[in-house]
Design an enzyme around this catalytic site. Structure first.
Site, PDB file in Angstrom:
ATOM      1  N   ASN A   1       1.592  -7.215   6.490  1.00 20.63           N
ATOM      2  CA  ASN A   1       0.508  -7.692   6.674  1.00 20.63           C
ATOM      3  C   ASN A   1       0.711  -9.117   6.321  1.00 20.63           C
ATOM      4  OD1 ASN A   1      -0.210  -7.995   3.636  1.00 20.63           O
ATOM      5  ND2 ASN A   1      -0.232  -5.682   3.820  1.00 20.63           N
ATOM      6  N   ASP A   9      -1.669   0.566   3.898  1.00 18.69           N
ATOM      7  CA  ASP A   9      -2.422   1.734   3.983  1.00 18.69           C
ATOM      8  C   ASP A   9      -1.697   3.141   4.383  1.00 18.69           C
ATOM      9  OD1 ASP A   9      -4.395   0.593   2.230  1.00 18.69           O
ATOM     10  OD2 ASP A   9      -5.623   0.159   4.174  1.00 18.69           O
ATOM     11  N   LYS A  26      17.362   2.127  16.714  1.00 21.09           N
ATOM     12  CA  LYS A  26      16.378   1.468  17.211  1.00 21.09           C
ATOM     13  C   LYS A  26      15.532   2.225  18.391  1.00 21.09           C
ATOM     14  CE  LYS A  26      15.581  -3.247  19.333  1.00 21.09           C
ATOM     15  NZ  LYS A  26      16.442  -4.243  20.029  1.00 21.09           N
ATOM     16  N   ASP A  77      -2.320   5.738  -2.888  1.00 25.27           N
ATOM     17  CA  ASP A  77      -3.211   4.530  -3.676  1.00 25.27           C
ATOM     18  C   ASP A  77      -2.448   4.234  -4.830  1.00 25.27           C
ATOM     19  OD1 ASP A  77      -4.973   2.821  -4.833  1.00 25.27           O
ATOM     20  OD2 ASP A  77      -6.339   3.431  -3.122  1.00 25.27           O
ATOM     21  N   ILE A  78      -1.879   3.229  -5.068  1.00 26.94           N
ATOM     22  CA  ILE A  78      -1.070   2.930  -6.543  1.00 26.94           C
ATOM     23  C   ILE A  78      -2.054   2.695  -7.666  1.00 26.94           C
ATOM     24  CG2 ILE A  78       0.459   1.373  -7.381  1.00 26.94           C
ATOM     25  CD1 ILE A  78       1.761   0.720  -4.608  1.00 26.94           C
ATOM     26  N   PHE A 128      -8.189  -5.706  -7.059  1.00 25.88           N
ATOM     27  CA  PHE A 128      -8.497  -6.616  -6.047  1.00 25.88           C
ATOM     28  C   PHE A 128      -8.923  -6.139  -4.691  1.00 25.88           C
ATOM     29  CE2 PHE A 128      -7.360 -11.106  -7.210  1.00 25.88           C
ATOM     30  CZ  PHE A 128      -6.701 -10.895  -8.636  1.00 25.88           C
ATOM     31  N   LYS A 145     -12.186   3.746  -7.352  1.00 23.87           N
ATOM     32  CA  LYS A 145     -10.653   3.879  -7.999  1.00 23.87           C
ATOM     33  C   LYS A 145     -10.788   3.870  -9.443  1.00 23.87           C
ATOM     34  CE  LYS A 145      -8.944   1.433  -3.819  1.00 23.87           C
ATOM     35  NZ  LYS A 145      -7.681   1.126  -3.084  1.00 23.87           N
TER      36      LYS A 145
HETATM   37  O1  C5P Z   1      -8.499   0.102  -0.866  1.00 30.49           O
HETATM   38  P1  C5P Z   1      -8.095  -1.471  -0.794  1.00 30.49           P
HETATM   39  O2  C5P Z   1      -6.650  -1.545  -0.180  1.00 30.49           O
HETATM   40  O3  C5P Z   1      -8.998  -2.505  -0.274  1.00 30.49           O
HETATM   41  O4  C5P Z   1      -7.809  -1.667  -2.289  1.00 30.49           O
HETATM   42  C1  C5P Z   1      -7.391  -2.930  -2.819  1.00 30.49           C
HETATM   43  C2  C5P Z   1      -6.791  -2.618  -4.132  1.00 30.49           C
HETATM   44  O5  C5P Z   1      -6.248  -1.566  -4.373  1.00 30.49           O
HETATM   45  C3  C5P Z   1      -6.005  -3.695  -4.752  1.00 30.49           C
HETATM   46  O6  C5P Z   1      -5.964  -3.705  -6.230  1.00 30.49           O
HETATM   47  C4  C5P Z   1      -4.491  -3.164  -4.272  1.00 30.49           C
HETATM   48  O7  C5P Z   1      -3.624  -3.671  -4.883  1.00 30.49           O
HETATM   49  C5  C5P Z   1      -4.810  -1.696  -4.595  1.00 30.49           C
HETATM   50  N1  C5P Z   1      -4.078  -0.703  -3.647  1.00 30.49           N
HETATM   51  C6  C5P Z   1      -3.119  -0.100  -4.174  1.00 30.49           C
HETATM   52  N2  C5P Z   1      -2.623   0.811  -3.383  1.00 30.49           N
HETATM   53  C7  C5P Z   1      -2.982   1.005  -1.963  1.00 30.49           C
HETATM   54  C8  C5P Z   1      -3.844   0.162  -1.565  1.00 30.49           C
HETATM   55  C9  C5P Z   1      -4.537  -0.727  -2.299  1.00 30.49           C
HETATM   56  O8  C5P Z   1      -2.619  -0.033  -5.504  1.00 30.49           O
HETATM   57  N3  C5P Z   1      -2.089   1.857  -1.363  1.00 30.49           N
END
Ligand code: C5P
Length: 400
Positions: A210, A279, A289, A306-307, A323, A341
């Protein structure tokens, strides 16, 4: 909170019996969070070994002005630019005379001449030498040039005399050194920050990613380190220089970022997730390739972890800040993410305005309130974010 946290102290050691106390002083400075580099005169090495100081400071000790090997690493002019404070302890009568004369005939006196950093000396000598008019006159010259003089103390001396001239105790010298700095807003706090995009490999030449530039996270890292925090920056691929005083860990994929984040979260007080984590990732990484063929193709994607939600769900969790870059209904989506979250604080902003830009604005959201920040440069907004973060962190930890 300790004002030595994240400060760079160049500890100069000159020849005198009190040099044995410099080992303890080094240990105390490091324990207080300072980064310490030791420079010794030749005479000092007669009293204590460079190896001891190297082990305690964790950095190579400098003893020579003209040392090809040292110059290849950190040369003497670079070394003169490096510190926030030059502390000379012990400082012998001879070295004080040399400084008063403005000599540069060894590495330490050369650094003193070349530096712009503040300088403090902790004299140590026989009481007769201390009382001598020559020494007192030299000290007057150094004080007039703005050098700080710590001590000396009075008492029994190594030579059997009693009087003024003993070096202050290492704990007193460390405390006086700390007093030379303001305690920063985040002094002593350990902060981990995720930054930039992630790249999810499709095949050896392609990936999904992205437009995140990493600028907001790097601005936060710069400002947090300048406020005394110990910062670990877990960074996806970005075209930004590593900020000074920041430990940077480079990662590529979301899974790598998660592993590095879990490691960092176990050792930090505050975790800030700024990264635009992909995501989804390809269900399978092709080893060769992919060849073009049919008019359409389907790539199967699987959800990435989701970290930040993983960190916030840890039993022993750091204060967790997220964020949310949104394109519509910014605050509503932000509030939803804060709750879903289980974050302590979230900054919601307009993805169209902030992505890649040097400026931004944000709405700060936390369980009991909200505040709008900016518009301003990312550095300026980062400062506002950290001020609010400190406030909320203290409230949660019962310190406000
Ligand atoms: O769900 P979204 O991507 O909009 O959420 C954004 C927040 O979640 C940010 O703080 C981003 O660093 C964190 N995030 C994450 N792991 C993911 C997706 C988002 O830590 N897979």
């Amino acid at each position: 909170m300790n004002s030595l946290s994240n400060r760079r102290v160049l500890l100069g050691i000159t020849g005198g019996i009190a040099a044995y106390k410099s080992a303890e002083l080094t240990r105390l400075l490091v324990k207080a969070g300072a980064e310490v580099r030791v420079v010794m005169t030749h005479a000092a090495t007669q009293f204590i070994t460079a190896l001891t100081l190297q082990a305690l400071s964790g950095n190579r000790v400098h003893t020579e002005l003209l040392d090809a090997e040292a110059e290849a690493g950190m040369g003497h002019i670079e070394l003169a630019r490096w510190p926030d404070l030059i502390l000379i302890a012990p400082s012998s009568a001879n070295f004080i005379a040399k400084l008063a004369d403005g000599k540069a005939d060894d590495i330490l006196s050369t650094l003193v001449l070349a530096t712009k950093a503040p300088i403090a000396i902790a004299p140590a000598m026989n009481q007769g030498m201390w009382a001598n008019a020559a020494t007192q006159q030299n000290l007057g010259i150094l004080a007039a040039r703005g050098m700080k003089i710590f001590g000396p103390a009075s008492g029994e001396q190594a030579c059997g005399d009693v009087g003024l001239g003993r070096m202050l105790e290492p704990s007193e010298i460390a405390a006086l050194s700390a007093d030379m700095f303001d305690a920063g807003l985040l002094a002593g706090l350990r902060i981990a920050i995720t930054a930039g995009p992630t790249q999810e490999t499709i095949d050896p030449v392609r990936y999904i990613s992205n437009r995140s530039s990493g600028k907001m996270a790097y601005a936060l890292a710069i400002e947090a380190a300048a406020s005394g925090a110990q910062v670990t920056l877990i960074s996806g691929p970005v075209a930004l220089a590593t900020p000074e005083r920041v430990k940077r860990i480079d990662v590529v994929s979301a899974q790598q970022m998660l592993a590095a984040s879990l490691d960092a979260a176990a050792q930090c007080d505050i975790f800030i997730g700024v990264a635009a984590v992909a995501d989804y990732r390809p269900a399978q990484i092709e080893t060769q390739k992919i060849k073009k063929g049919a008019a359409t193709m389907t790539l199967e994607l699987v959800k990435n972890p989701d970290i930040i939600a993983t960190i916030a769900a840890l039993e022993k969790r750091p204060f967790t800040v997220g964020f949310a870059a949104e394109t519509i209904d910014i605050e509503r989506h932000g509030a939803d993410k804060l709750q879903r979250k289980r974050l302590d604080l979230l900054f919601a902003n307009d993805a169209n305005e902030t992505l890649g830009s040097d400026n931004t604005s944000a709405t700060a959201l936390w369980p009991q309130g909200s505040l709008s920040l900016g518009p301003a440069s990312k550095r300026r907004v980062a400062v506002q974010m950290l001020e609010l973060l400190r406030q909320q962190y203290d409230l949660k930890n019962g310190q406000a």
